[in-house]
Design a protein around this motif. Structure first.
Motif, PDB file in Angstrom:
ATOM      1  N   LYS A 373       4.915 -22.009  -2.888  1.00 28.66           N
ATOM      2  CA  LYS A 373       3.892 -21.084  -2.474  1.00 28.66           C
ATOM      3  C   LYS A 373       3.286 -21.078  -1.114  1.00 28.66           C
ATOM      4  N   HIS A 374       3.452 -22.141  -0.288  1.00 23.85           N
ATOM      5  CA  HIS A 374       3.130 -22.115   1.035  1.00 23.85           C
ATOM      6  C   HIS A 374       4.122 -21.150   1.865  1.00 23.85           C
ATOM      7  N   TYR A 375       5.370 -21.389   1.657  1.00 27.64           N
ATOM      8  CA  TYR A 375       6.575 -20.520   2.003  1.00 27.64           C
ATOM      9  C   TYR A 375       6.183 -19.177   1.791  1.00 27.64           C
ATOM     10  N   LEU A 376       6.156 -18.897   0.495  1.00 29.13           N
ATOM     11  CA  LEU A 376       5.968 -17.415   0.060  1.00 29.13           C
ATOM     12  C   LEU A 376       4.787 -16.587   0.627  1.00 29.13           C
ATOM     13  N   ILE A 377       3.739 -17.323   0.858  1.00 26.38           N
ATOM     14  CA  ILE A 377       2.408 -16.680   1.258  1.00 26.38           C
ATOM     15  C   ILE A 377       2.611 -16.516   2.741  1.00 26.38           C
ATOM     16  N   GLY A 378       3.005 -17.462   3.447  1.00 22.10           N
ATOM     17  CA  GLY A 378       3.321 -17.632   4.979  1.00 22.10           C
ATOM     18  C   GLY A 378       4.350 -16.556   5.347  1.00 22.10           C
ATOM     19  N   SER A 379       5.231 -16.374   4.624  1.00 19.52           N
ATOM     20  CA  SER A 379       6.454 -15.329   4.996  1.00 19.52           C
ATOM     21  C   SER A 379       6.072 -13.988   4.631  1.00 19.52           C
ATOM     22  N   PHE A 380       5.110 -13.719   4.008  1.00 18.04           N
ATOM     23  CA  PHE A 380       4.985 -12.252   3.412  1.00 18.04           C
ATOM     24  C   PHE A 380       4.663 -11.335   4.995  1.00 18.04           C
ATOM     25  N   ALA A 381       3.940 -11.823   5.563  1.00 23.08           N
ATOM     26  CA  ALA A 381       3.520 -11.090   6.825  1.00 23.08           C
ATOM     27  C   ALA A 381       4.734 -10.487   7.718  1.00 23.08           C
ATOM     28  N   LEU A 382       5.857 -11.310   7.424  1.00 17.47           N
ATOM     29  CA  LEU A 382       7.112 -11.079   8.379  1.00 17.47           C
ATOM     30  C   LEU A 382       7.705  -9.736   7.675  1.00 17.47           C
ATOM     31  N   ARG A 383       7.424  -9.069   6.753  1.00 15.13           N
ATOM     32  CA  ARG A 383       7.914  -8.145   6.296  1.00 15.13           C
ATOM     33  C   ARG A 383       7.199  -6.906   6.793  1.00 15.13           C
ATOM     34  N   PHE A 384       6.471  -7.197   7.615  1.00 18.59           N
ATOM     35  CA  PHE A 384       5.383  -5.856   7.991  1.00 18.59           C
ATOM     36  C   PHE A 384       5.358  -6.101   9.605  1.00 18.59           C
ATOM     37  N   ASP A 385       6.425  -6.592  10.199  1.00 18.93           N
ATOM     38  CA  ASP A 385       6.321  -6.724  11.532  1.00 18.93           C
ATOM     39  C   ASP A 385       6.680  -5.662  12.454  1.00 18.93           C
ATOM     40  N   THR A 386       7.268  -4.632  11.828  1.00 23.50           N
ATOM     41  CA  THR A 386       7.609  -3.302  12.521  1.00 23.50           C
ATOM     42  C   THR A 386       7.106  -2.096  11.642  1.00 23.50           C
ATOM     43  N   SER A 387       7.077  -0.881  12.286  1.00 25.31           N
ATOM     44  CA  SER A 387       6.792   0.183  11.374  1.00 25.31           C
ATOM     45  C   SER A 387       7.583   0.412  10.290  1.00 25.31           C
ATOM     46  N   SER A 388       8.912   0.394  10.753  1.00 25.41           N
ATOM     47  CA  SER A 388      10.165   0.915   9.746  1.00 25.41           C
ATOM     48  C   SER A 388       9.860  -0.085   8.515  1.00 25.41           C
ATOM     49  N   ARG A 389       9.751  -1.701   8.841  1.00 22.01           N
ATOM     50  CA  ARG A 389       9.705  -2.541   7.696  1.00 22.01           C
ATOM     51  C   ARG A 389       8.435  -2.313   7.093  1.00 22.01           C
ATOM     52  N   ILE A 390       7.186  -1.751   7.569  1.00 27.71           N
ATOM     53  CA  ILE A 390       6.206  -1.691   6.806  1.00 27.71           C
ATOM     54  C   ILE A 390       6.342  -0.346   5.724  1.00 27.71           C
ATOM     55  N   ALA A 391       6.993   0.741   6.309  1.00 23.96           N
ATOM     56  CA  ALA A 391       7.509   1.796   5.641  1.00 23.96           C
ATOM     57  C   ALA A 391       8.245   1.518   4.494  1.00 23.96           C
ATOM     58  N   SER A 392       9.213   0.662   4.557  1.00 21.74           N
ATOM     59  CA  SER A 392      10.151   0.349   3.679  1.00 21.74           C
ATOM     60  C   SER A 392       9.753  -0.388   2.444  1.00 21.74           C
ATOM     61  N   GLN A 393       8.749  -1.424   3.074  1.00 22.64           N
ATOM     62  CA  GLN A 393       8.188  -2.297   2.047  1.00 22.64           C
ATOM     63  C   GLN A 393       7.135  -1.646   1.265  1.00 22.64           C
ATOM     64  N   LEU A 394       6.385  -0.653   1.537  1.00 18.88           N
ATOM     65  CA  LEU A 394       5.616  -0.118   1.086  1.00 18.88           C
ATOM     66  C   LEU A 394       6.192   1.158   0.132  1.00 18.88           C
ATOM     67  N   LEU A 395       7.100   1.590   0.491  1.00 17.76           N
ATOM     68  CA  LEU A 395       7.705   2.338  -0.314  1.00 17.76           C
ATOM     69  C   LEU A 395       8.411   1.817  -1.714  1.00 17.76           C
ATOM     70  N   ALA A 396       9.171   0.567  -1.428  1.00 17.90           N
ATOM     71  CA  ALA A 396       9.141  -0.249  -2.550  1.00 17.90           C
ATOM     72  C   ALA A 396       8.174  -0.619  -3.299  1.00 17.90           C
ATOM     73  N   PHE A 397       6.968  -1.006  -3.126  1.00 11.62           N
ATOM     74  CA  PHE A 397       5.818  -1.168  -3.888  1.00 11.62           C
ATOM     75  C   PHE A 397       5.422  -0.020  -4.627  1.00 11.62           C
ATOM     76  N   SER A 398       5.492   1.103  -3.938  1.00 11.52           N
ATOM     77  CA  SER A 398       5.170   2.443  -4.668  1.00 11.52           C
ATOM     78  C   SER A 398       6.145   2.640  -5.779  1.00 11.52           C
ATOM     79  N   LEU A 399       7.460   2.294  -5.511  1.00 16.26           N
ATOM     80  CA  LEU A 399       8.511   2.764  -6.605  1.00 16.26           C
ATOM     81  C   LEU A 399       8.338   1.941  -7.779  1.00 16.26           C
ATOM     82  N   ASP A 400       7.704   0.690  -7.378  1.00 17.99           N
ATOM     83  CA  ASP A 400       7.601  -0.370  -8.432  1.00 17.99           C
ATOM     84  C   ASP A 400       6.419  -0.103  -9.458  1.00 17.99           C
TER      85      ASP A 400
END
Length: 445
Positions: A373-400
């Motif tokens: 849990k410590h790893y999964l919570i702490g590493s989550f922000a790394l998915r959002f460190d650039t605009s491209s990664r934010i867009a990609s991650q949010l699109l995956a959430f939307s599709l899901d």
């Protein structure tokens, strides 16, 4: 390990904007919870998720039409993939060279790719060239040319990739796993197609796919960067508003991974490449998050998983080993893989299967759960460190179908997982063990 689940783009346009993105497009190196996502609905009813950030004059857009390679004609797998390589090869009154030159002149990055259940697009542009960049995108998705010369060229490129994959043991293992898991189902067909099917694809096939899949009601959009909601709404209509309202998609049946057992693929290599999979949980199953945590303990990212400790650290059987969860619209699976010396393949596979069943029968320790849990919570922000990664991650959430506020609550969902939750989910997912195992390597004696 995850090649069978990845989108297979024929090519990605690379322009000077990519350099700018790598150098200075890291707009959001912050906690994921700080990302504010706004719902924008255009005058014509086209919806997008917007993360406005005016610090850098760039705009990134990721979008997807539901209906990827699973919508290929059964007799012609590869149509969606080939289409992804053709959309920027000329559109409207601009043939291929002129279209590509205009992208270069404007420093626009435009690319497309085909996944199993969605057809993806990305656009990266400077604010000063934004309107023309979106106009070029509109032409690409509404009036592509599919001229003979670029079509033949892209077919050759895809065929070359298919031939290269036929000599790569990792690609062979991934293809064999998909075919064994989902025989006779769209998920079991190669996204890229085969040499024979690619050769048979016509421009009419590409146009039929485009008309069937590109529609407003199955479109998901995420925009990140220097643009506000008032500006974005009309721009969405100008870009996507001429598309039909509804798609005409082929029905895809629900399916579970087949109980195919061991599949041996003879290949001359000193290593045995091993892939395995079994039945999983749907993304909206109440036990999905506990299963996600259980998977991390078993074979997830980082260096603390059980499989990493047992297979690599204690015995030196493999450089890497891991597992994951895959969710489709009509199937769910757990999967994993490794590569080891051919003469130790049986040993590695037995050890992996033992650890899978041990987690199912015993569950994790409290220390393992806390660490995961410590790893999964702490590493989550790394998915959002650039605009491209934010867009990609949010699109995956939307599709899901996870909702626009999922990013705000995801870590709370992880934190709330109890050891009883993980034990229950681990039994549901891992108790039966792998339903199919693929081993690529020297033919057993």
């Amino acid at each position: 390990m995850t090649a069978m689940f990845r989108s297979a783009a024929v090519r990605l346009a690379q322009h000077s904007l990519a350099v700018a993105a790598a150098a200075g497009f890291a707009l959001f190196a912050c906690a994921a919870q700080a990302t504010t996502v706004e719902r924008v609905v255009s005058p014509k009813g086209i919806e997008a998720w917007l993360v406005e950030e005016q610090a850098v004059p760039l705009v990134a857009m990721n979008f997807a039409f539901r209906g990827g390679a699973a919508q290929d004609p059964p007799e012609k797998p590869g149509v969606a993939n080939l289409l992804s390589g053709m959309l920027d090869e000329g559109a409207g009154d601009l043939p291929s060279e002129a279209f590509q030159a205009r992208l270069d002149d404007l420093s626009v990055e435009l690319s497309f790719s085909a996944g199993r259940e969605a057809f993806f697009g990305t656009l990266r542009t400077l604010v000063e060239t934004r309107d023309e960049a979106f106009s070029l995108l509109k032409r690409a998705i509404t009036v592509p040319r599919f001229d003979d010369e670029p079509l033949a060229r892209m077919k050759d490129a895809v065929t070359t990739g298919i031939r290269a994959a036929s000599t790569d043991p990792d690609s062979l293992a991934s293809q064999a796993l998909a075919a064994a898991m989902f025989p006779g189902h769209p998920y079991g067909r190669p996204i890229e197609g085969t040499e024979r099917t690619v050769a048979a694809i016509t421009r009419d096939d590409l146009e039929l796919f485009r008309r069937a899949a590109f529609a407003r009601s199955n479109l998901r959009i995420v925009v990140v960067g220097a643009i506000d909601a008032k500006t974005l709404g009309p721009l969405l209509d100008a870009t996507f508003g001429d598309l039909p309202e509804n798609p005409f998609l082929r029905p895809v049946p629900d399916v579970k991974p087949a109980d195919a057992g061991l599949v041996e693929v003879a290949f001359s290599t000193p290593q045995a490449v091993i892939r395995f999979a079994g039945n999983g949980l749907e993304r909206h199953d109440p036990d999905f998050m506990p299963a996600f945590v259980a998977n991390h303990i078993l074979g997830g990212a980082g260096f603390s998983s059980r499989l990493y400790a047992e297979v690599r650290e204690k015995r030196g059987l493999a450089y890497s080993v891991g597992t994951g969860l895959a969710t489709f619209d009509h199937a769910a699976a757990f999967f994993g893989g490794t590569a080891t010396r051919a003469d130790r393949g049986d040993e590695a596979l037995t050890l992996i299967e033992t650890e899978i069943r041990r987690l199912a029968s015993e569950g994790p320790t409290e220390a393992e759960l806390d660490q995961a849990k410590h790893y999964l919570i702490g590493s989550f922000a790394l998915r959002f460190d650039t605009s491209s990664r934010i867009a990609s991650q949010l699109l995956a959430f939307s599709l899901d179908g996870l909702g626009i506020d999922y990013v705000e609550h995801r870590n709370d969902l992880v934190a709330a997982v109890t050891i009883e939750d993980v034990r229950r989910a681990a039994r549901r997912v891992f108790e039966a063990g792998p339903a199919v195992v693929v081993r690529v390597g020297p033919k057993p004696s």
